[in-house]
Scaffold this motif. Structure first.
Motif, PDB file in Angstrom:
ATOM      1  N   LEU A 322       0.835  -1.215   0.000  1.00  0.00           N
ATOM      2  CA  LEU A 322       0.000   0.000   0.000  1.00  0.00           C
ATOM      3  C   LEU A 322       0.865   1.258   0.000  1.00  0.00           C
ATOM      4  O   LEU A 322       0.530   2.264  -0.664  1.00  0.00           O
ATOM      5  N   ALA A 323       1.981   1.240   0.749  1.00  0.00           N
ATOM      6  CA  ALA A 323       2.867   2.406   0.744  1.00  0.00           C
ATOM      7  C   ALA A 323       3.461   2.630  -0.640  1.00  0.00           C
ATOM      8  O   ALA A 323       3.578   3.781  -1.109  1.00  0.00           O
ATOM      9  N   SER A 324       3.849   1.566  -1.340  1.00  0.00           N
ATOM     10  CA  SER A 324       4.416   1.713  -2.678  1.00  0.00           C
ATOM     11  C   SER A 324       3.374   2.239  -3.659  1.00  0.00           C
ATOM     12  O   SER A 324       3.693   3.058  -4.534  1.00  0.00           O
ATOM     13  N   ILE A 325       2.113   1.780  -3.533  1.00  0.00           N
ATOM     14  CA  ILE A 325       1.055   2.280  -4.419  1.00  0.00           C
ATOM     15  C   ILE A 325       0.831   3.774  -4.199  1.00  0.00           C
ATOM     16  O   ILE A 325       0.706   4.555  -5.165  1.00  0.00           O
ATOM     17  N   TYR A 326       0.798   4.191  -2.944  1.00  0.00           N
ATOM     18  CA  TYR A 326       0.587   5.619  -2.678  1.00  0.00           C
ATOM     19  C   TYR A 326       1.752   6.456  -3.211  1.00  0.00           C
ATOM     20  O   TYR A 326       1.533   7.487  -3.882  1.00  0.00           O
ATOM     21  N   GLU A 328       3.888   5.823  -5.551  1.00  0.00           N
ATOM     22  CA  GLU A 328       4.094   5.752  -6.992  1.00  0.00           C
ATOM     23  C   GLU A 328       2.930   6.346  -7.780  1.00  0.00           C
ATOM     24  O   GLU A 328       3.128   6.920  -8.846  1.00  0.00           O
ATOM     25  N   GLU A 329       1.709   6.198  -7.248  1.00  0.00           N
ATOM     26  CA  GLU A 329       0.541   6.568  -8.053  1.00  0.00           C
ATOM     27  C   GLU A 329      -0.221   7.782  -7.530  1.00  0.00           C
ATOM     28  O   GLU A 329      -0.871   8.480  -8.320  1.00  0.00           O
ATOM     29  N   PHE A 330      -0.160   8.045  -6.235  1.00  0.00           N
ATOM     30  CA  PHE A 330      -1.025   9.099  -5.682  1.00  0.00           C
ATOM     31  C   PHE A 330      -0.260  10.248  -5.047  1.00  0.00           C
ATOM     32  O   PHE A 330      -0.761  11.372  -5.005  1.00  0.00           O
ATOM     33  N   ASN A 334       6.929  16.352  -4.237  1.00  0.00           N
ATOM     34  CA  ASN A 334       7.421  17.507  -3.513  1.00  0.00           C
ATOM     35  C   ASN A 334       8.570  17.078  -2.609  1.00  0.00           C
ATOM     36  O   ASN A 334       9.021  15.926  -2.646  1.00  0.00           O
ATOM     37  N   ARG A 335       9.025  17.968  -1.780  1.00  0.00           N
ATOM     38  CA  ARG A 335      10.168  17.673  -0.924  1.00  0.00           C
ATOM     39  C   ARG A 335       9.863  16.605   0.130  1.00  0.00           C
ATOM     40  O   ARG A 335      10.734  15.825   0.500  1.00  0.00           O
ATOM     41  N   VAL A 336       8.633  16.606   0.602  1.00  0.00           N
ATOM     42  CA  VAL A 336       8.269  15.644   1.638  1.00  0.00           C
ATOM     43  C   VAL A 336       8.348  14.218   1.081  1.00  0.00           C
ATOM     44  O   VAL A 336       8.965  13.316   1.681  1.00  0.00           O
ATOM     45  N   THR A 337       7.704  13.968  -0.059  1.00  0.00           N
ATOM     46  CA  THR A 337       7.751  12.632  -0.648  1.00  0.00           C
ATOM     47  C   THR A 337       9.166  12.277  -1.086  1.00  0.00           C
ATOM     48  O   THR A 337       9.580  11.114  -0.992  1.00  0.00           O
ATOM     49  N   GLY A 338       9.924  13.276  -1.554  1.00  0.00           N
ATOM     50  CA  GLY A 338      11.316  13.007  -1.917  1.00  0.00           C
ATOM     51  C   GLY A 338      12.141  12.583  -0.707  1.00  0.00           C
ATOM     52  O   GLY A 338      12.969  11.670  -0.795  1.00  0.00           O
ATOM     53  N   VAL A 342      14.014   8.909  -0.111  1.00  0.00           N
ATOM     54  CA  VAL A 342      15.433   8.802   0.239  1.00  0.00           C
ATOM     55  C   VAL A 342      15.606   7.976   1.512  1.00  0.00           C
ATOM     56  O   VAL A 342      16.502   7.118   1.600  1.00  0.00           O
ATOM     57  N   ASN A 343      14.751   8.217   2.499  1.00  0.00           N
ATOM     58  CA  ASN A 343      14.868   7.466   3.754  1.00  0.00           C
ATOM     59  C   ASN A 343      14.553   5.981   3.566  1.00  0.00           C
ATOM     60  O   ASN A 343      15.173   5.115   4.186  1.00  0.00           O
ATOM     61  N   ILE A 344      13.582   5.675   2.698  1.00  0.00           N
ATOM     62  CA  ILE A 344      13.270   4.273   2.416  1.00  0.00           C
ATOM     63  C   ILE A 344      14.478   3.586   1.776  1.00  0.00           C
ATOM     64  O   ILE A 344      14.852   2.458   2.138  1.00  0.00           O
TER      65      ILE A 344
END
Length: 520
Positions: A322-326, A328-330, A334-338, A342-344
């Motif tokens: 579910l985390a990968s779907i969010y 990648e797709e949703f 922005n900087r937060v998702t970036g 990076v942390n993942i």
């Protein structure tokens, strides 16, 4: 231009470059073949060394006993009564003492004799008698595992020995000294003794020469061309008159080995009577851990590993997918998702022992979860493989062509419908592959489980995720650190069991990829 000789590339310099490129291509192919060959050779060597070490644990020796569970000894047994281990072992001890009466007047000899069968070896028999009290008053034939040192001796892994056939001899006794005579029958034995460097003195700090006929054994103290002298360890001289004789040479001194000459003599007597047999070591899969190698098994560790993986899969797979779907797709770019991405990626490279420290501090220290439980091990391993599952699932989603999404949008599908009805089915093989490979990594991890206490000795099969348990990698570590030599083949056998689990999981990966894979 159709004439090759007139072509601007048909010159010696161009042809030389062409030959160099082709030679480089051939070298690269050979480098690749050599690399694959080296990898296969290293893998074959590793598996061969483990299998060679583990082959001894595939079988073990047992001794047969006809035990009389008389009512006078056991009384009126009732279901639910505790196992009467001491009384059952008393029957075994009495049988051995009756079989070898020479131990009657010596407590050290009785201790040596009863060491052939450890006290805990009768525990399964005592438990079965407690479950079936109707067997009290009957006579049962039971097979009990031999002591690990004597088992290794019969397998040739402990106290190396050489057997030399002698034939028929004459034996006489006078003042406790046995004289064995045979014309020209000891020449081969003398040559073997000289070759092995054994001194026929009978002292405990030298090698031993045991002469066996039937169920009787003599330890030699002097050896000549036609006669030899020694003392009778067990049996009677009548066996030497009626049975062919064999000599057993043991180069290592009695003080430097874990089995004594008398124990070997008693063991050979039991074997001559047909009471010692070599059977498959099924108890390795059906028994739990034990302090005795011949009684130890992997059942508790197998169940503990399965419970741990169940907790890991129930958390890491759905959360990771579910985390990968969010992301990648949703998720917006922005900087937060970036920063999250990076942390993942960084967490995927963190050493596993760090997750063990985190689990010990958070789950055990802060939340107070039970120590050495599969639920804690599963939570720690879920955190460990979560980045792997997310990265693999995102790669599977990225591999789905954009045209699939565009076609779904074109017929009026929403983004949610596009992802779950069209993209997910096509990405499922890759996502499942990443999830199962992550589970395979979790199955082989040891360091995090050690730090949360799953190295504890577990003698009972866990019934749930909150019970005390251990795992296969931890059991391998625990057995490999034991000092007794009998644990070496047992460790190799557990490694093969763990490899069988890993091969099965990788086989599932291959099956899923071939069944659901789509080619574009």
């Amino acid at each position: 231009m159709s004439d090759p000789a007139a072509s601007p590339f048909a010159n010696e310099r161009a042809l030389k470059r062409l030959r160099r490129r082709r030679a480089a291509d051939r070298r690269f192919k050979w480098y690749g073949r050599m690399a694959i060959g080296f990898a296969l050779a290293a893998l074959t060597l590793l598996l061969a060394s483990i299998a060679t070490q583990a082959v001894s644990a595939a079988t073990y020796h047992v001794v047969s006993f006809d035990l009389d569970f008389d009512e006078q000894t056991f009384g009126e047994a009732k279901p639910g009564d505790p196992p009467q281990v001491d009384k059952v072992y008393g029957l075994v001890r009495a049988d051995l003492l009756a079989q070898f009466p020479e131990t009657a007047g010596s407590r050290p000899l009785r201790h040596e004799l009863t060491a052939l069968i450890t006290r805990l070896a009768v525990l399964p028999v005592a438990r079965e008698l407690a479950r079936k009290p109707g067997e009290v008053g009957t006579v049962r034939r039971v097979e009990l595992p031999l002591s690990d040192d004597l088992d290794l001796y019969l397998k040739g892994a402990n106290a190396r020995h050489l057997t030399v056939p002698i034939g028929r001899v004459e034996a006489k006794a006078a003042d406790g000294v046995v004289t064995v005579k045979a014309e020209d029958a000891f020449n081969r034995l003398i040559a073997a003794v000289s070759l092995e460097g054994i001194e026929a003195s009978g002292a405990p700090d030298t090698g031993s020469i045991l002469m066996t006929a039937g169920r009787s054994t003599i330890k030699l103290s002097a050896l000549g061309q036609s006669s030899a002298t020694g003392r009778l360890l067990t049996g009677s001289l009548q066996d030497f008159q009626t049975n062919p004789v064999r000599a057993r040479l043991i180069p290592s001194p009695e003080t430097e080995r874990t089995v004594s000459d008398r124990q070997i003599a008693w063991l050979l007597a039991l074997k001559a009577e047909g009471r010692v047999s070599r059977v498959p070591h099924w108890s390795l899969l059906t028994h739990t851990d034990s302090t005795q190698p011949e009684l130890a098994g992997t059942l508790a560790a197998i169940v503990g590993s399965l419970l741990t993986l169940l907790v890991t899969a129930s958390l890491a797979i759905p959360v990771g997918i579910l985390a990968s779907i969010y992301l990648e797709e949703f998720a917006p770019r922005n900087r937060v998702t970036g920063l999250i991405e990076v942390n993942i990626n960084n967490l995927a490279a963190v050493p596993s022992i760090v997750f063990g420290l985190l689990g010990a501090a958070v789950f055990l220290g802060a939340f107070g979860l039970p120590r050495s439980a599969p639920v804690v091990g599963g939570l720690v391993l879920a955190l460990l493989i979560l980045p792997v599952v997310i990265i693999a699932s995102r790669a599977a989603l990225t591999a789905v062509p954009q045209s699939i999404r565009d076609a779904a949008f074109a017929i009026g599908a929403s983004r949610m419908q596009t992802v779950f009805h069209h993209v997910m089915p096509l990405a499922a093989p890759g996502m499942l592959t990443g999830a199962i490979l992550g589970m395979a990594r979790a199955l082989g991890e040891t360091a995090p489980l050690l730090l949360i206490g799953m190295v504890a000795f577990v003698a009972e099969v866990p019934r749930g995720p909150t019970d005390e348990a251990t795992a296969l990698p931890v059991l391998i570590y625990s057995w490999a650190t034991q000092a007794e030599r009998a644990w070496e083949p047992m460790t190799g056998a557990v490694i093969l069991i763990l490899l069988a689990f890993l091969i099965a999981m990788n086989g599932v990966v291959v099956f899923l990829r071939r069944k659901f894979e789509r080619r574009w």
